[in-house]
Design an enzyme around this catalytic site. Sequence first.
Site, PDB file in Angstrom:
ATOM      1  N   HIS A  88     -11.694  -5.407   8.090  1.00 58.97           N
ATOM      2  CA  HIS A  88     -12.086  -5.290   6.730  1.00 58.97           C
ATOM      3  C   HIS A  88     -13.827  -4.418   7.368  1.00 58.97           C
ATOM      4  O   HIS A  88     -14.990  -4.456   6.773  1.00 58.97           O
ATOM      5  CB  HIS A  88     -12.864  -6.690   6.290  1.00 58.97           C
ATOM      6  CG  HIS A  88     -12.181  -7.548   5.483  1.00 58.97           C
ATOM      7  ND1 HIS A  88     -11.062  -8.413   6.811  1.00 58.97           N
ATOM      8  CD2 HIS A  88     -10.910  -7.496   5.037  1.00 58.97           C
ATOM      9  CE1 HIS A  88      -9.740  -8.979   6.769  1.00 58.97           C
ATOM     10  NE2 HIS A  88      -9.962  -8.903   5.190  1.00 58.97           N
ATOM     11  N   GLU A 113       0.624  -1.056  -0.176  1.00 59.61           N
ATOM     12  CA  GLU A 113      -0.186  -0.341   0.002  1.00 59.61           C
ATOM     13  C   GLU A 113       0.547   1.708  -0.245  1.00 59.61           C
ATOM     14  O   GLU A 113      -0.002   1.843  -0.906  1.00 59.61           O
ATOM     15  CB  GLU A 113      -0.595  -0.164   1.281  1.00 59.61           C
ATOM     16  CG  GLU A 113      -2.003  -1.318   0.875  1.00 59.61           C
ATOM     17  CD  GLU A 113      -1.639  -2.317   1.116  1.00 59.61           C
ATOM     18  OE1 GLU A 113      -0.515  -3.273   1.976  1.00 59.61           O
ATOM     19  OE2 GLU A 113      -3.126  -3.429   0.732  1.00 59.61           O
TER      20      GLU A 113
END
Lengths: 327, 340
Positions: A129, A60
């Site tokens: 999540h 990322e």
Amino acid sequence: MTTISYIDAINAAMQEELQRDENVFVLGEDVGVKGGVFGTTKGLMEQFGEERALDTPLAESAIAGVAIGAAMVGMRPIAEMQYSDFMLPATNQIISEAAKIRYRSNNDWQCPIVIRAPFGGGIFGGLYHSQCPESIFFGTPGLKIVAPSTPYDAKGLLLAAIRDEDPVLYFEHKKCYRSVTGEVPDEDYIVPIGKADVKREGDDITVITYGLTVHFALQAAEELAKEGIEAHIVDLRTLQPLDKEAILESVRRTGKVLILHEDNKTGGVGAEVSAIISEELLFELDAPIARLCGYDVPAMPISPPLEKFYMLNKDKVMEAMRKLALF
Amino acid sequence: MNHKSSAVETTRHEQLGLTDAQVLEMYRTMLLSRRFDERGLLLQRSGKINFHVSGIGQEAAQVGSAFAFRKQHDYFLPYYRDYAFVLAVGMTVRELMLSIFAKAEDPNSAGRQMPGHFGSKRLNIVTGSSPVTTQVPHAAGIALVAKMKKQDIVTYASFGDGSSNQGDFHEGCNFAGVHKLPVVFVCENNQYAISVPYSKQVACESIADRAVGYGFPGVRVDGNDPLEVYRVTKEAHERARRGEGPTLIETVTYRISPHSTSDNDLAYRTKEEVDYHKGRDPIPRFREYLYACGVLSESVETDMEAELAGIIKEATTYADQAPFPQPEDTLKYVYGDESI
Ligand SMILES: Cc1ncc(C[n+]2csc(CCOP(=O)(O)OP(=O)(O)O)c2C)c(N)n1
Ligand SMILES: [Mg+2]
């Protein structure tokens, strides 16, 4: 006008901008061949080629950092974080780099990137999540932060974000992807960054919120109307810079305000909204400022009763709204 | 007629395709950087400026790299010791002085950033920050654009040896390797990261070895030899232009100065060690080479020293007298739209 889903609105905004401007490209994990783990980038690689819907290594900070580098030399990258939970490895690139590039170079360099990140719970995603990370970035000058709740806003804000001269974090609620549909203009339009929107008018209480909880507030308001309580609902849409005028105007109208968000309460966006109201309007209030937010636990658990307990819903919101109205 | 003997050897620099004028310019840039750096340390000592970070000892590595790139054409992401590098690609001593005095006219940041945080769009020097190696993914991003747009542009990014432990170094190199991007990564290995020596930073023998994991070549080179650095960097530059991807170059040097003006280096290394490396200073070594091949002479050197002293003096006076930013300038340029 055409009625489409929230996720299709996001997809359409990217598709149109890739078409309109050759400097726009999308990069992220699984965004190319697969079209994204949620399908947000479906069709983009087929239409625009591998380079403009670029599958990146699983890293990322590089996704953000590469996008920043590209933006500094004239591109308009849209960097996708697969889940906002996994945006944290890129935090240094976002806060130390993107947010400060214009300022530290005395306006010599600019960083017009968009970082898209699916956020929020209610999808049995468990701790990692489901999070709402906006408060980590909120309060970092140099960044703009948006969080749309409807297809109209999702498309219009994404178009505005891509065309913006500064870095924009675009938080899209996963639960809205397919559960929320709405009308979107057929012609080109944008939703200006920095402008809140009144989603429902009313004179009894004001609800200020953003993201998924806008819908809970709207559903609750319809039921409360039957009890004679009329709620005025403001969707912030942009979290940074906050639309101070719209916040104050909406609170002035009813004298009672409930601030609502899924992110946990302490240090959340609502705390700042509350501070703005206290600073400017304390003596016009008819009730203490109320907040209904996620619990101050590290993140929401996956087990169904636990997730249900953590998440806000229409009933919890309705109860808080009624309580405020009756104060 | 007085024919030159054909037995005369071609010099090392001629073999590399460098003219006498070019190597003389390399030397001049190294010396200019050194004189600037020495003045910076002095200005800090005398209380004229608040802070200085020095590149003394690394000038050969920096100039050797810079001469392999194309000024105002390629993109540069230097790190905080790269004074000689930025001078070589077009920054002036006056601009560097304005930066260390934190004056309004400083083109790097208008007095916002510490010395050594370079940036100049005019010179394709990309604005840098303090958290180390964040520039490595940026360099990959810029190189990605060059590849996408089929532009003949190569990107340079440098950083220290200790900094090569950062995640962004790894992520940026890996990305560049996967996409075979036209970028040259340069690690200036000066043996220390503040007080922590190389042996406590990494377990591999050479930073260059790390390149294997990214699928591109890693080259270790004597950073005190500007011609050798030039040679390997030129090769890396050509590889990049041919579309063959990145190279990692490790220039082995020694940090002769303390880490910064806030550091007492004798708390963690001995004077003997530092003196040993002062004896291997790249500047006298290159000077000797230039004398040996007749490029440098006493008169050329005297003129050069006088010229550089003049430049340093003028720049110091100019920057000292230049106005500071207005206090309210603090509020400028948070966003493009100033009304926010
Ligand atoms: C992410 C980060 N951590 C810590 C620091 C503080 N710091 C500045 S320079 C430095 C040492 C860097 O050593 P090296 O990479 O070898 O470069 P050198 O200074 O030796 O040229 C440290 C720890 C920093 N700037 N950034
Ligand atoms: Mg070092």
